[in-house]
Write a protein that holds these residues in place. Structure first.
Motif, PDB file in Angstrom:
ATOM      1  N   ILE A  47       5.213 -12.373  -5.187  1.00 55.79           N
ATOM      2  CA  ILE A  47       4.339 -12.827  -4.098  1.00 55.79           C
ATOM      3  C   ILE A  47       3.703 -14.136  -4.558  1.00 55.79           C
ATOM      4  CG2 ILE A  47       2.310 -12.249  -2.688  1.00 55.79           C
ATOM      5  CD1 ILE A  47       3.182  -9.334  -2.885  1.00 55.79           C
ATOM      6  N   LYS A  99      11.876 -10.588  -2.393  1.00 56.15           N
ATOM      7  CA  LYS A  99      12.243  -9.299  -2.972  1.00 56.15           C
ATOM      8  C   LYS A  99      13.708  -9.289  -3.392  1.00 56.15           C
ATOM      9  CE  LYS A  99       9.002  -6.526  -0.365  1.00 56.15           C
ATOM     10  NZ  LYS A  99       8.781  -5.280   0.388  1.00 56.15           N
ATOM     11  N   LYS A 115      17.036  -3.334  -0.507  1.00 59.97           N
ATOM     12  CA  LYS A 115      15.965  -3.692   0.436  1.00 59.97           C
ATOM     13  C   LYS A 115      16.572  -4.150   1.758  1.00 59.97           C
ATOM     14  CE  LYS A 115      12.511  -3.910  -2.800  1.00 59.97           C
ATOM     15  NZ  LYS A 115      11.537  -2.828  -2.885  1.00 59.97           N
ATOM     16  N   ILE A 168       6.279  -0.659   3.878  1.00 56.19           N
ATOM     17  CA  ILE A 168       6.555  -1.672   2.843  1.00 56.19           C
ATOM     18  C   ILE A 168       7.908  -1.360   2.207  1.00 56.19           C
ATOM     19  CG2 ILE A 168       5.905  -2.365   0.502  1.00 56.19           C
ATOM     20  CD1 ILE A 168       3.906  -3.648   2.070  1.00 56.19           C
ATOM     21  N   GLU A 169       8.133  -0.084   1.938  1.00 56.85           N
ATOM     22  CA  GLU A 169       9.418   0.313   1.337  1.00 56.85           C
ATOM     23  C   GLU A 169       9.623   1.804   1.513  1.00 56.85           C
ATOM     24  OE1 GLU A 169       9.663   0.301  -2.931  1.00 56.85           O
ATOM     25  OE2 GLU A 169       7.741   1.278  -3.155  1.00 56.85           O
ATOM     26  N   VAL A 195       9.737  -7.799  -7.007  1.00 56.47           N
ATOM     27  CA  VAL A 195       9.027  -8.406  -5.873  1.00 56.47           C
ATOM     28  C   VAL A 195       8.086  -9.492  -6.386  1.00 56.47           C
ATOM     29  CG1 VAL A 195       7.370  -7.971  -4.008  1.00 56.47           C
ATOM     30  CG2 VAL A 195       9.142  -6.276  -4.530  1.00 56.47           C
ATOM     31  N   VAL A 226       6.658 -13.730   0.240  1.00 60.48           N
ATOM     32  CA  VAL A 226       7.093 -12.479  -0.407  1.00 60.48           C
ATOM     33  C   VAL A 226       8.606 -12.543  -0.620  1.00 60.48           C
ATOM     34  CG1 VAL A 226       7.147  -9.961  -0.231  1.00 60.48           C
ATOM     35  CG2 VAL A 226       5.246 -11.240   0.807  1.00 60.48           C
ATOM     36  N   GLU A 250      -2.664  -0.235   0.881  1.00 59.80           N
ATOM     37  CA  GLU A 250      -1.431   0.560   0.741  1.00 59.80           C
ATOM     38  C   GLU A 250      -1.720   2.024   0.485  1.00 59.80           C
ATOM     39  OE1 GLU A 250       1.750  -1.234  -1.743  1.00 59.80           O
ATOM     40  OE2 GLU A 250       0.403  -2.960  -1.781  1.00 59.80           O
ATOM     41  N   GLU A 308      10.155 -11.926   3.157  1.00 61.69           N
ATOM     42  CA  GLU A 308       9.371 -11.161   4.127  1.00 61.69           C
ATOM     43  C   GLU A 308       8.076 -11.834   4.501  1.00 61.69           C
ATOM     44  OE1 GLU A 308      10.222  -6.606   2.918  1.00 61.69           O
ATOM     45  OE2 GLU A 308       8.127  -7.171   3.125  1.00 61.69           O
ATOM     46  N   GLU A 309       7.629 -11.519   5.674  1.00 64.43           N
ATOM     47  CA  GLU A 309       6.270 -11.855   6.113  1.00 64.43           C
ATOM     48  C   GLU A 309       5.292 -11.100   5.204  1.00 64.43           C
ATOM     49  OE1 GLU A 309       3.768 -10.289  10.045  1.00 64.43           O
ATOM     50  OE2 GLU A 309       5.727  -9.480   9.552  1.00 64.43           O
ATOM     51  N   PHE A 310       4.214 -11.751   4.812  1.00 62.96           N
ATOM     52  CA  PHE A 310       3.199 -11.092   3.979  1.00 62.96           C
ATOM     53  C   PHE A 310       2.302 -10.225   4.860  1.00 62.96           C
ATOM     54  CE2 PHE A 310      -1.070 -10.888   2.118  1.00 62.96           C
ATOM     55  CZ  PHE A 310      -0.775 -10.407   0.856  1.00 62.96           C
ATOM     56  N   LEU A 311       2.115  -8.983   4.449  1.00 64.55           N
ATOM     57  CA  LEU A 311       1.239  -8.081   5.198  1.00 64.55           C
ATOM     58  C   LEU A 311      -0.054  -7.902   4.418  1.00 64.55           C
ATOM     59  CD1 LEU A 311       3.829  -5.333   6.225  1.00 64.55           C
ATOM     60  CD2 LEU A 311       2.967  -7.221   7.624  1.00 64.55           C
ATOM     61  N   ALA A 337       7.381  -5.468   7.897  1.00 62.94           N
ATOM     62  CA  ALA A 337       7.221  -6.925   7.890  1.00 62.94           C
ATOM     63  C   ALA A 337       8.492  -7.596   8.424  1.00 62.94           C
ATOM     64  CB  ALA A 337       6.975  -7.384   6.452  1.00 62.94           C
ATOM     65  N   LYS A 353      -1.345   0.542  -9.283  1.00 66.11           N
ATOM     66  CA  LYS A 353      -0.143   0.036  -9.955  1.00 66.11           C
ATOM     67  C   LYS A 353      -0.409  -0.890 -11.129  1.00 66.11           C
ATOM     68  CE  LYS A 353       2.439  -0.224  -5.592  1.00 66.11           C
ATOM     69  NZ  LYS A 353       2.819   1.165  -5.476  1.00 66.11           N
TER      70      LYS A 353
HETATM   71  P1  AMP Z   1       8.086  -2.921  -2.990  1.00 60.35           P
HETATM   72  O1  AMP Z   1       8.930  -2.847  -4.235  1.00 60.35           O
HETATM   73  O2  AMP Z   1       8.844  -3.338  -1.774  1.00 60.35           O
HETATM   74  O3  AMP Z   1       7.258  -1.675  -2.792  1.00 60.35           O
HETATM   75  O4  AMP Z   1       6.977  -4.023  -3.295  1.00 60.35           O
HETATM   76  C1  AMP Z   1       6.145  -3.924  -4.416  1.00 60.35           C
HETATM   77  C2  AMP Z   1       4.729  -4.267  -4.032  1.00 60.35           C
HETATM   78  O5  AMP Z   1       4.674  -5.603  -3.515  1.00 60.35           O
HETATM   79  C3  AMP Z   1       4.168  -3.404  -2.919  1.00 60.35           C
HETATM   80  O6  AMP Z   1       3.632  -2.210  -3.394  1.00 60.35           O
HETATM   81  C4  AMP Z   1       3.121  -4.325  -2.330  1.00 60.35           C
HETATM   82  O7  AMP Z   1       1.939  -4.292  -3.113  1.00 60.35           O
HETATM   83  C5  AMP Z   1       3.727  -5.681  -2.460  1.00 60.35           C
HETATM   84  N1  AMP Z   1       4.424  -6.054  -1.220  1.00 60.35           N
HETATM   85  C6  AMP Z   1       5.707  -5.818  -0.918  1.00 60.35           C
HETATM   86  N2  AMP Z   1       6.027  -6.291   0.300  1.00 60.35           N
HETATM   87  C7  AMP Z   1       4.914  -6.848   0.803  1.00 60.35           C
HETATM   88  C8  AMP Z   1       4.600  -7.529   2.030  1.00 60.35           C
HETATM   89  N3  AMP Z   1       5.517  -7.750   2.975  1.00 60.35           N
HETATM   90  N4  AMP Z   1       3.339  -7.950   2.209  1.00 60.35           N
HETATM   91  C9  AMP Z   1       2.412  -7.750   1.243  1.00 60.35           C
HETATM   92  N5  AMP Z   1       2.639  -7.138   0.056  1.00 60.35           N
HETATM   93  C10 AMP Z   1       3.879  -6.696  -0.164  1.00 60.35           C
END
Ligand code: AMP
Ligand code: GLY
Length: 425
Positions: free
Chosen positions: A161, A149, A107, A288-289, A159, A147, A198, A191-194, A122, A220
């Motif tokens: 939250i 990770k 990440k 997000i990724e 991850v 958040v 999605e 990370e900042e929460f967004l 973010a 998911k």
């Molecule tokens: P990721 O493995 O980075 O895709 O994160 C897994 C899940 O966590 C994502 O599909 C989002 O639902 C949630 N998520 C990850 N990063 C954020 C973020 N910065 N703000 C809000 N939700 C997030």
């Protein structure tokens, strides 16, 4: 073309299904495959981990193209291995090498890449146990939710939250110092929460040019209303009704173009699929990724909607003739609904007999295997029913009919796939 697909999920089944229509079953091999993939090619009994078997098979069967389905195969350096072996120099591997694969497997690497290319994502900082105090101080500057990770691959579980600051600090320590996710969480990105909705966009690239594939939204969590534990995916929809022309334009200009440019700018050895995991925040897409392979269950709707030859795209990668464009997609909707084993994603039984009243080419298998010609469950996510329709409700009604005609003890599926999108259609 003779193609070997590495993996055993519904994603690999959907890719095999598409390729078998283009180049014939006799030219498609799936290692190890599952109880459904043999309908599209030949299952061969090894995994990407067995490099000697992989090499011997590629040579014996004159394989010219290898598609690693999963991030594990890419992170294990499958492309490096094949390219460095003099017996396999003519084999095209449809994936980045291990270093470029860090766009998914680290990440922190992905975040640095995006920062250099000014790609919207973010705000973040990354920390290790040596900088725990700085990490606490950074958390103090943020607003809930927090958040956290794990930097490395953690099978979608890395991850967290969290609403509460103290809990976030405790979990952070647990991740970095106690290695909650093993070595994957030695480094943690905060990370900042967004806040948004999605969706996922996919492309095939040769590292310079790219073809945008149909977009999708996945579901998911295990429970209705997207509640409960995370899973490998319970369903997916394509197209995404809120992916309007305006959002598409912003996504291409602000995210896809700079990402592909960034691959060359940063000398990343990348060819194959790019999966942009995006979130729409007040009308603006942010990353997000990244994933460096196709998504599951998104592939089960994206690939069936693709109205172009996938094998031609691979040939174009090999010949450096790929043209940047948006791929033609079938009109209407494709939907997929996953049937899983009762108990999944926690403990569940395996080896349960499966019967199918309504066979369909696009009933994509995942955790199934054939034992003495009897189909049985062999995993948590068992089978995905992909169907088409002129409208989303129409496609969904067919997916549900199809999944209702699959029987196995303790079958479970979500009944609300697509419900959240009704407001946009
Ligand atoms: P990721 O493995 O980075 O895709 O994160 C897994 C899940 O966590 C994502 O599909 C989002 O639902 C949630 N998520 C990850 N990063 C954020 C973020 N910065 N703000 C809000 N939700 C997030
Ligand atoms: N559907 C998300 C993934 O494949 O990682």
């Amino acid at each position: 073309m003779r193609i070997l697909i590495l993996g055993s999920g519904a994603r690999e089944h959907a890719i095999a299904w598409k390729l078998s229509k283009e180049i014939g079953n006799e030219n498609v091999f799936i290692a190890p495959g599952n109880g459904g993939t043999h309908a599209c090619g030949t299952n061969v009994d090894f995994t990407f981990k067995d490099r000697e078997a992989l090499k011997a098979f590629c040579v014996a069967e004159k394989i010219d193209t290898v598609i690693p389905g999963s991030e594990e195969a890419i992170d294990a350096g499958i492309r490096n291995f094949i390219e460095e072996d003099s017996a396999l120099t003519d084999v095209l591997v449809v994936s980045p090498d291990q270093h470029a694969g860090q766009l998914e497997s680290s990440k922190a690497f992905a975040k640095e890449f995006m920062a250099k290319e000014h790609i919207p994502t973010a705000a973040y900082q990354s920390f290790t146990k040596d900088t725990l105090d700085e990490a606490y101080a950074f958390l103090d500057t943020l607003k809930a939710p927090y958040v956290l990770k794990a930097d490395g691959l953690a099978a979608g579980k890395g991850v967290l939250i969290l609403e509460d600051l103290q809990e976030a600090k405790d979990e952070l320590k647990h991740m970095m110092v106690d290695q909650k996710f093993g070595a994957a969480s030695s480094t943690v990105v905060i990370e900042e929460f967004l806040d948004g909705i999605e969706f996922s966009v996919f492309a095939v690239t040769d590292g310079t040019n790219y073809v945008i594939l149909p977009e999708a939204k996945d579901y998911k969590r295990i429970g209705e209303g997207d509640t409960g534990l995370n899973t490998g995916g319970m369903g997916a929809i394509s197209p995404v009704p809120f992916f309007t022309d305006e959002v598409k334009k912003k996504t291409i200009e602000q995210i896809v173009e700079p990402t592909i440019r960034g691959l060359s700018n940063q000398n990343l050895n990348y060819q194959g699929f790019v999966f942009f995991g995006l979130i729409l925040v007040n009308g603006d897409p942010k990353v997000i990724e990244y994933n460096v392979r196709m998504g599951d269950p998104e592939t089960e709707v994206v690939i069936p909607r693709l109205d172009e030859s996938l094998s031609d795209m691979f040939a174009d990668i090999r010949n450096k003739t790929l043209k940047t464009r948006i791929a033609k997609a079938k009109s209407g909707f494709a939907t997929t609904v996953f049937a899983v084993s009762g108990g999944y994603p926690l403990a569940y039984d395996k080896g349960i007999a499966i019967s199918v009243d309504q066979p369909s080419e696009t009933l994509f298998h995942a955790g199934t295997k054939l034992v003495d010609s009897q189909l049985q469950t062999s995993g948590g996510r068992v089978i995905a029913a992909t169907c088409f329709g002129d409208s989303m409700p129409d496609a969904l009604a067919k997916s549900y009919d199809t999944i209702n005609a699959v029987h196995f003890d303790k079958k479970y599926y979500r009944t609300d796939i697509g419900k959240d999108l009704e407001q946009y259609i």
